[in-house]
Design an enzyme around this catalytic site. Structure first.
Site: not given
Lengths: 246, 246
Positions: B36, B72-73, B118, B143
């Site tokens: 976006s 992408g996350i 990590n 995450y």
């Protein structure tokens, strides 16, 4: 940490769930989660009919239980297109497993036994390597990938929230209760119903908190997987034996 | 296996994506996937605006490229409730990453560089243990769990389909291009933009097919993570250095 009294079993209509219902009824008070196929139950059983992907209902399903045996998975039928199957895996195995661990956290349920699979490390077997709980994952399918997610999630809930979590890498599970008889499709990759039920009970009654990845296989499975950590961690050893390799 | 010519970068507007755009433009022809927030691009760049969760568009986005850098996350904003964030993680990090690997498989794209973190092994660090790519995952967050899923998925696509897959466990990434200057929040857990870009290029140009899990950290990071496998696997060593620990 006392022995759990009330046990929620998800996927209770499945092969493994049916075995746990039969062997663990009487030892624990059972709350059974069914999706759509509802088998006959006993009067003392509690029954919940819901989809694992439904977060709010999973929260309710965990209220007041002392432990969860999370067996529910996406199953498919012949003719299902691949993409539809993956969609089901995402919804049931991934989102549903998250919902169950969240239900455990929010309901302060200290112990979760998670039905994983030997397919989490299936590529070692494809390359004729024996695998062990200490090796990195090498899934052989999207099913195996989804269970690797569940194991990582379980590890996080153990480390972060102090839950006892056991990931059982279940081998070929019989669709009959016969033990010590030949099981053609999965020689030496077989887990008897009795061994599975006893392994689950050993996990539920082991010292708390612990995290463990355990290959769930009856005798003979040690040729393919290292089963030795289960004895030290939860005091379990297989009692039954599949047919020897030809 | 020739050097890739056209590179699809997902998450191209993010911190890491911005660094790759700057350092890798000219070396590869870039196709940039934005969600976006669309930054200024160069005339030679190709641009796709879409959601990673949109399977059909991800298939199209992969057509004709030689490699993917999948960055992408799901990102969140202050005030987002936790459950909404988890929903985004499920949709973007899990379903979106599956969509990207499927796009690579169907479009016959041989190489995928996957931005991991990590935090996949963050609990070792919380317990003051150095970690390495050979240790089992111990995520410290949802995450981290979502990235553990991506790594397991990448391993499967490598084993099953012969793709080269590199999972880069990216450390703290700077929001400026400054190198060799103190970086307070993440002493010895820092990855410079230049080191990240060079690591990505080394992966894209390494022998094929390979699978690798590599901690992406500049000099100093070796105190927390074993960085040594990158040199042998893809010929990369960090060049920049974060501030020493106080």
């Amino acid at each position: 940490m006392s022995t759990p009294k009330k046990l929620l079993i998800t996927g209770a209509a499945g092969l493994v769930g049916s075995a746990l219902r039969r062997y663990l009824r009487g030892r624990y008070q059972l709350r059974l989660l069914f999706h759509s196929n509802i088998p006959p139950v006993e009067p003392e059983d509690e029954v919940v009919v819901a989809d694992l992907g439904d977060f709010e209902t999973m929260l309710e399903a965990g209220a007041g239980v002392d432990a969860i045996a999370h067996l529910g998975i996406a199953t498919t039928k012949p003719g299902y297109p691949n993409s539809r199957y993956t969609q089901m895996i995402m919804d049931t195995n991934i989102r549903g497993t998250y919902n169950i661990f969240e239900s455990a956290r929010i309901n302060k349920i200290p112990k979760v036994v998670f039905a994983s699979t030997n397919h989490v490390t299936g590529f070692y077997e494809k390359e004729n390597q024996r695998s062990s709980p200490d090796l990195l994952v090498r899934p052989d399918s999207m099913y195996g990938v989804s269970k690797a997610f569940g194991e990582a999630l379980g590890r996080y809930y153990h480390d972060q929230y102090g839950m006892s979590v056991y990931c059982l890498r279940i081998a070929n599970f019989p669709n009959t209760d016969t033990v010590n008889t030949p099981y053609e499709p999965g020689r030496n990759r077989w887990l008897s119903a009795r061994d599975m039920a006893e392994l689950t009970a050993c996990c539920l009654e082991a010292p708390h908190p612990q995290f463990g990845i355990i290959y769930g296989a009856s005798k003979g499975g040690e040729l393919k997987w290292d089963l030795s950590n289960a004895k030290e961690l939860v005091g379990w050893e297989p009692q039954d034996r599949g047919a020897p390799d030809a």
